[in-house]
Design an enzyme around this catalytic site. Structure first.
Site, mmCIF file in Angstrom:
data_model
loop_
_atom_site.group_PDB
_atom_site.id
_atom_site.type_symbol
_atom_site.label_atom_id
_atom_site.label_comp_id
_atom_site.label_asym_id
_atom_site.label_seq_id
_atom_site.Cartn_x
_atom_site.Cartn_y
_atom_site.Cartn_z
ATOM 1 N N ASP A 1 -2.740 -0.767 1.608
ATOM 2 C CA ASP A 1 -4.015 -0.875 0.880
ATOM 3 C C ASP A 1 -3.907 -0.376 -0.555
ATOM 4 O OD1 ASP A 1 -3.822 1.749 1.699
ATOM 5 O OD2 ASP A 1 -5.814 1.869 2.584
HETATM 6 C C1 LAN Z 1 -3.081 9.591 3.583
HETATM 7 C C2 LAN Z 1 -3.828 9.476 2.336
HETATM 8 C C3 LAN Z 1 -4.213 8.111 1.905
HETATM 9 C C4 LAN Z 1 -4.413 7.170 3.059
HETATM 10 C C5 LAN Z 1 -5.157 5.865 2.665
HETATM 11 C C6 LAN Z 1 -4.517 5.102 1.523
HETATM 12 C C7 LAN Z 1 -6.574 6.210 2.226
HETATM 13 C C8 LAN Z 1 -5.237 5.006 3.906
HETATM 14 O O1 LAN Z 1 -6.042 3.897 3.686
HETATM 15 C C9 LAN Z 1 -3.871 4.719 4.475
HETATM 16 C C10 LAN Z 1 -3.176 6.019 4.894
HETATM 17 C C11 LAN Z 1 -3.044 7.046 3.766
HETATM 18 C C12 LAN Z 1 -1.921 6.619 2.858
HETATM 19 C C13 LAN Z 1 -2.686 8.440 4.278
HETATM 20 C C14 LAN Z 1 -1.822 8.638 5.474
HETATM 21 C C15 LAN Z 1 -1.654 10.072 6.025
HETATM 22 C C16 LAN Z 1 -1.642 11.126 4.948
HETATM 23 C C17 LAN Z 1 -0.462 10.874 4.042
HETATM 24 C C18 LAN Z 1 -2.949 10.980 4.164
HETATM 25 C C19 LAN Z 1 -4.197 11.185 4.965
HETATM 26 C C20 LAN Z 1 -2.863 12.171 3.235
HETATM 27 C C21 LAN Z 1 -2.212 13.293 4.089
HETATM 28 C C22 LAN Z 1 -1.635 12.617 5.352
HETATM 29 C C23 LAN Z 1 -0.302 13.266 5.780
HETATM 30 C C24 LAN Z 1 0.141 12.676 7.105
HETATM 31 C C25 LAN Z 1 -0.454 14.785 5.850
HETATM 32 C C26 LAN Z 1 0.674 15.546 6.438
HETATM 33 C C27 LAN Z 1 0.496 15.682 7.889
HETATM 34 C C28 LAN Z 1 1.298 15.186 8.827
HETATM 35 C C29 LAN Z 1 0.747 14.886 10.160
HETATM 36 C C30 LAN Z 1 2.731 14.912 8.574
#
Ligand code: LAN
Length: 720
Positions: A451
């Protein structure tokens, strides 16, 4: 009370907040604590003052009488926060399990943190200790847990806070009430074991041998969700060699403080599956416990064999691929710290690789009025800026002279941040192509997100169509972005986050993380699918001949997926922000883009009815993060401007005929706007893995402006 001293101040004293500066460099954003002289030579900008909670001199704007005027005032303020490279930085905290990994790693490697960090991390943790019991949770809004409390307690102690400091005393009391650190979830057990304050025997095996298995096996780790995969790579390496910090006076004391019984009397083996009830979100399945039993036995043989040596080599090779593929930023903060620690053990502290790691930690650190936190990624630069642009263009504000400069700068940012090559270790590191993609933060981290690529493409298409901008991103480069998106569709028609779905759904039965749901593999999300539908639709409109059949078919199938994902009550479950309001907005956007509206589509009608049924007295909407945990709509005590904006955008996209309801929502947004055009921070906005909330500090401006702008465009400049 005693306390270590830093620069003659005790660790408990905050730094001088006026000396912090936020630097940007090719999409990177880093906070620095300046010396007295440097600080005097560089006055603080509004951006720094805003995020540090200091007073800024934004003028009072003429009071808005219409939605568009309100959006204009909002943008007038928000533009102050755009930096010279054209993007918006922002706070991206929320999770409470990130700082401990970093601080433990600094402690073990004997590295000194840059100026100001230790003091401000302490401030942050002091500030975030729960008022009622002094503990910390999985995330800032969550109740106290062993994971949060044990790890953040350790963090404070490693940074020099005395065990008898009142914050530590209260936190320890809560930790003991929860049963002590033996009840920590596995990721906490891991960090305590490397620090030498928990016995490895009390942890379920994380065998590096998984990396020796052939890839065709459905449970090969190369098939896991990239975040999960990248956490278990360094974890398996460090587990496999039982990397343990030698006991010191401090860690010996911690062994006494963390538990409710003497350390040496703890039956460690029995702690493997001891997870405090307050922590447990996704309990072990019987299958997982059975497999772990087998792995414990296998460990007795493999841990001393040649196979272990080979497996450690294979796991460390994966650490290197990830580091090299991401310029030593890594996919996120969890594996960032673990990879750095692995590098320390494998290559040593003087190695170039370790030094590169050390240098880049700063990308994850965020300074705020509460102190210093670790962001959930190295920022949300691309995402926030791409979403913002769309509202500014849709509302027509982008055409107004005073905004031209801002839009041009944003376009330059998108141009500069498109990824122009594939990762160097693509195949070996189980990575997908990145040529033409946009990442969530910046090109240095460089992970394609479906996205983010679609939203980046959409923003470029919109900005390049403005009368006053140049074509910075060529058609060929946009086609590369389209190729990336098209390749990411799944057989269900839906789009996942970073990669397409690679593993079977049953892998979730062996999800060992206890505190998160849906982490093992990729899943299809209505949010990501919508962004891809819209990105492709916008592209098709301007470039109708490129891969036309593929694009048409992809959009068709994605829409079918979105329709199939609707719940009986008319809503969609949101995975990346809270929650039903968020995903329902996305679904309404994509359905309306293919001509489905209130008067001709039953799913859209049901979606509108769902949203209208949740509107509150004051015209707003307010949903709690509990919705994501419990998979049912849970009201927040207060209505929220961000969710109100989402609901309004959905209703307007759907052409919902209840104009009075929409007007009430719009009025609520206008009433909450401050005289200088800004909106104040309310409850946390984002979520991941069903259980952990995360802040999107720019949403309160991006989506309010967008919703108000949409209203202005639909209904002209009528007074409200
Ligand atoms: C995010 C942040 C952005 C988010 C969007 C782009 C909004 C979404 O549409 C797709 C998934 C994504 C990229 C996403 C995936 C998981 C993340 C990276 C996070 C929520 C930010 C932090 C999280 C990450 C997994 C945190 C660390 C924790 C673990 C379980 C490893």
């Amino acid at each position: 009370m005693t306390g270590a001293t830093i620069n003659n101040a005790t660790v408990h004293t905050p730094t001088d907040r006026t000396r912090w500066r936020l630097r940007v460099d090719e999409g990177r954003q880093t906070w620095h604590y300046l010396s007295e002289e440097e600080h005097k030579a560089n006055p603080q900008t509004d951006i720094e003052k805003y995020w540090l909670g200091l007073k800024l001199d934004a003028p009072v704007l003429p009071k808005a009488k219409t939605a568009l005027e309100s959006a204009r005032n909002g943008l007038e303020f928000f533009k102050r926060l755009q930096n010279e490279e054209g993007f918006w930085s922002g706070e991206y905290g929320g999770p409470m399990f990130l700082l401990p990994g970093l601080v433990i790693t600094y402690h073990i490697t004997g590295e000194k943190m840059p100026n100001g960090w230790a003091q401000e991390i302490i401030q942050y943790l002091f500030h975030r200790a729960h008022k009622d019991d002094g503990g910390w949770g999985l995330h800032i809004e969550g109740h106290s847990t062993v994971f949060g409390t044990a790890l953040n307690y350790i963090t404070l102690r490693l940074l020099g806070v005395d065990a008898e400091h009142p914050v530590c005393v209260r936190a320890r009391g809560t930790l003991h009430k929860l049963g002590g650190a033996t009840g920590s979830p596995s990721w906490g057990k891991f960090w305590m074991a490397v620090l030498g304050v928990y016995d490895w025997e009390g942890m379920n095996p994380v065998p590096p041998e998984l990396w020796l298995l052939p890839h065709f096996l459905p449970f090969h780790p190369g098939r896991y969700w990239c975040h999960c995969r990248n956490v278990y790579i360094p974890m398996s390496y460090l587990y496999g060699r039982r990397a343990t910090f030698p006991l010191t006076d401090l860690t010996r004391k911690l062994r006494e403080e963390l538990y409710t019984q003497p350390y040496d009397s703890i039956p460690w083996y029995q702690q493997r599956n001891n997870i405090c009830k307050a922590d447990e979100y996704y309990p072990h399945t019987r299958l997982l416990n059975f497999l772990n039993g087998g792995l414990v036995m296998a460990e007795k043989v493999t841990s001393r064999s040649m196979i272990r040596k080979m497996a450690l080599r294979a796991a460390y090779a994966q650490v290197k691929y990830e580091d090299e593929n991401t310029h030593y930023l890594d996919i996120g903060p969890v594996n960032k710290a673990m990879n750095m620690l692995s590098t320390f053990y494998e290559e040593g502290r003087d190695s170039e690789a370790f030094q590169k790691h050390l240098k880049n930690n700063i990308d994850f650190m965020w300074m705020s009025s509460e102190g210093m936190m670790m962001n959930g990624t190295n920022g949300s630069q691309l995402w926030d800026t791409a979403l913002g642009m769309q509202g500014f263009v849709e509302s027509g504000l982008a055409n107004e002279k005073q905004n031209h400069e801002s839009m041009k700068k944003a376009l330059q940012f998108f141009e500069a941040q498109q990824i122009r090559k594939n990762p160097p270790y693509m195949k070996e590191g189980y990575r997908d192509p990145t040529l033409g993609a946009w990442a969530f933060s910046n090109k240095h981290q460089g992970y394609t997100v479906s996205d983010c690529t679609a939203e980046g493409l959409k923003a470029v298409l919109l900005l390049q169509k403005l009368s006053y901008t140049d074509e910075l991103v060529s058609v060929e480069r946009m086609q590369q972005a389209v190729d990336i998106v098209l390749a990411m569709q799944n057989s269900s028609g839906g789009f996942a986050s970073y990669e397409s779905v690679r593993g079977p759904a049953w892998l979730e039965y062996i999800n060992p993380a206890e505190v998160f749901g849906n982490i093992m593999i990729e899943y299809c999300y209505p949010e990501c699918s919508t962004a891809c539908v819209l990105g492709l639709t916008y592209f098709r409109k301007q470039h109708p001949n490129y891969r036309r059949d593929d694009i048409d078919a992809t959009i068709d199938r994605a829409v079918k997926f979105i329709l199939s994902d609707q719940r009986a009550d008319g809503s969609w479950y949101g995975s990346w922000a809270i929650c039903f309001t968020y995903a329902t907005m996305f679904a309404c956007e994509s359905l309306s883009s293919v001509g489905q509206y209130y008067d001709n589509s039953d799913p859209i009608r049901r979606a509108c009815e769902f949203l209208l049924s949740k509107q509150r007295e004051d015209g707003g909407w307010g949903e709690s993060y509990k919705s994501c945990e419990e998979h049912r709509y849970v009201e927040h005590e207060q209505t929220q401007v961000v969710q109100t904006s989402w609901a309004l955008m959905a209703l307007m996209a759907a052409r919902c005929p209840d104009k009075a309801a929409i007007q009430r929502g719009v009025r609520m947004l206008m009433e909450r706007q401050q005289p200088d055009g800004q909106w104040k921070q309310e409850a946390i906005e984002g979520i991941f893995n069903h259980s952990c909330s995360i802040s999107y500090g720019n949403y309160k401006h991006i989506f309010t402006i967008w919703a108000l702008g949409r209203y202005g465009k639909l209904h002209g400049n009528e007074a409200l």
